[in-house]
Every structure is written in C-alpha cells, then in structure tokens.
Design a protein around this motif. Structure first.
Motif, mmCIF file in Angstrom:
data_model
loop_
_atom_site.group_PDB
_atom_site.id
_atom_site.type_symbol
_atom_site.label_atom_id
_atom_site.label_comp_id
_atom_site.label_asym_id
_atom_site.label_seq_id
_atom_site.Cartn_x
_atom_site.Cartn_y
_atom_site.Cartn_z
ATOM 1 N N GLY A 180 -64.258 -72.251 -37.675
ATOM 2 C CA GLY A 180 -65.338 -71.295 -38.123
ATOM 3 C C GLY A 180 -66.430 -72.405 -38.352
ATOM 4 N N HIS A 181 -66.248 -73.653 -38.234
ATOM 5 C CA HIS A 181 -67.432 -74.509 -38.635
ATOM 6 C C HIS A 181 -68.349 -74.766 -37.455
ATOM 7 N N TYR A 182 -69.517 -74.127 -37.381
ATOM 8 C CA TYR A 182 -70.296 -74.389 -36.167
ATOM 9 C C TYR A 182 -71.720 -75.199 -36.450
ATOM 10 N N PHE A 194 -63.900 -92.324 -26.416
ATOM 11 C CA PHE A 194 -64.564 -91.890 -27.654
ATOM 12 C C PHE A 194 -65.215 -90.777 -27.884
ATOM 13 N N MET A 195 -66.008 -90.643 -26.577
ATOM 14 C CA MET A 195 -66.954 -89.371 -26.416
ATOM 15 C C MET A 195 -65.885 -87.846 -26.211
ATOM 16 N N LEU A 196 -64.749 -88.157 -25.488
ATOM 17 C CA LEU A 196 -63.916 -86.907 -25.481
ATOM 18 C C LEU A 196 -63.333 -86.519 -26.670
ATOM 19 N N GLU A 197 -63.030 -87.817 -27.293
ATOM 20 C CA GLU A 197 -62.458 -87.549 -28.793
ATOM 21 C C GLU A 197 -63.216 -86.742 -29.677
ATOM 22 N N GLY A 198 -64.469 -87.053 -29.751
ATOM 23 C CA GLY A 198 -65.324 -86.487 -30.484
ATOM 24 C C GLY A 198 -65.688 -85.027 -30.089
ATOM 25 N N ARG A 199 -65.609 -84.649 -28.782
ATOM 26 C CA ARG A 199 -65.749 -83.390 -28.225
ATOM 27 C C ARG A 199 -64.653 -82.408 -28.971
ATOM 28 N N HIS A 200 -63.479 -83.001 -28.733
ATOM 29 C CA HIS A 200 -62.057 -82.311 -28.924
ATOM 30 C C HIS A 200 -62.094 -82.086 -30.564
ATOM 31 N N ALA A 201 -62.727 -82.893 -31.459
ATOM 32 C CA ALA A 201 -62.889 -82.973 -32.884
ATOM 33 C C ALA A 201 -63.854 -81.848 -33.098
#
Length: 157
Positions: free
Chosen positions: A123-125, A108-115
C-alpha cells in the motif's frame, strides 16, 4: 552484426517520452524504427516507422519486443525487465532519458524494482517518475546519436 540483417530500433512505445527524437535520429542514420504499444495508445506509422499494436496485458508489449529483437538491435525502454531480456539477446538498450543499461548494473536495478513492487503491495505508493524536460530530451537524442555513430563505425563498445 550477423549476415545482412538490418539493425533496427525497437521502442517500448506506451510511455516513451522521446518518440519524435528517436524518429529524427533514426531517419538521419537510415535505420528503421518499430514502435510497439498496446491498443490503448494510438501511434501512427510514418516513413521509416512501423507501428505494432498488442493486447492490453501488462507485459504484452514487452513479450512482443523480446520475441522480435536480435543481436545488434537497439531497444528503447524504461522497463528493467525488458532491458535485462534485451541485454541477454546482445542488444543495446537505452532508457527514454538516455541511460544505457548494462549487464553489470542489471541485478541491482532488478532488485530495486522488486523492492518497489513489494512496497506497492503493502500500500505504499511513490509519485512515479517526474516529467521529462527539454534538456533530458536533448540528452537522450545526443546519446542515441553517439551510440549509432559508434555502431556505424564498428567501434567495439
């Protein structure tokens, strides 16, 4: 822990906000600390603390740490990718805010990091993490002390 190999605390030191807390707790348990950082960050070794400096590359510190940890070590990092690698090597992993990373939550954490990486490429920071508070530093110190106490007592966690 296998054989007579000494447990160590390995720190992803570039952005670690709790270096002094790690050193204080490690000293009280007599556990060596290895701080790993790029040449851009000046860290000083001291009694019980070794400093390893690596190239400036984005993953240089992570790769060094992944290649120099062993089962039973404790890794301190904010990086989910490094945390996942350390868990695979049977290390215990804490964030600089005292969160213990677990295998069950890592996908779950890695999927969030990828997203978030995909959003950055568009361009969304985001603002990034908020500054750590004194209370969070105390919480981290408590969590590390508790973890080392349990490991010292050979409690299976």
């Amino acid at each position: 822990m296998e054989g007579s190999r000494e447990r160590k605390i390995v720190v992803d030191g570039d952005a670690c906000p709790v270096k002094q807390e790690i050193i204080a707790v490690a000293r009280s348990f007599g556990i060596p600390v290895i701080m790993v950082s790029s040449y851009d960050h000046v860290l000083k070794g001291e009694e019980g603390v070794s400093v390893v400096q690596v190239d400036r590359g984005a993953d240089s510190a992570d790769l060094y740490i992944a290649n120099h940890i062993s089962a039973g070590d404790i890794v301190i990092t904010q990086d989910y990718g490094l945390a996942a690698l350390a868990l695979c090597k049977r290390c215990r992993v804490l964030s600089g805010r005292g969160q213990e990373y677990e295998d069950a939550k890592m996908d779950f954490m890695l999927e969030g990091r990828h997203a978030r990486a995909v959003e950055r490429r568009r361009g969304h920071y985001s603002k990034g993490p908020k500054a750590i508070t004194a209370e969070e530093k105390n919480y981290f110190q408590h969590k590390l002390t508790k973890l080392l106490t349990l490991l010292q007592e050979n409690v299976q966690l």
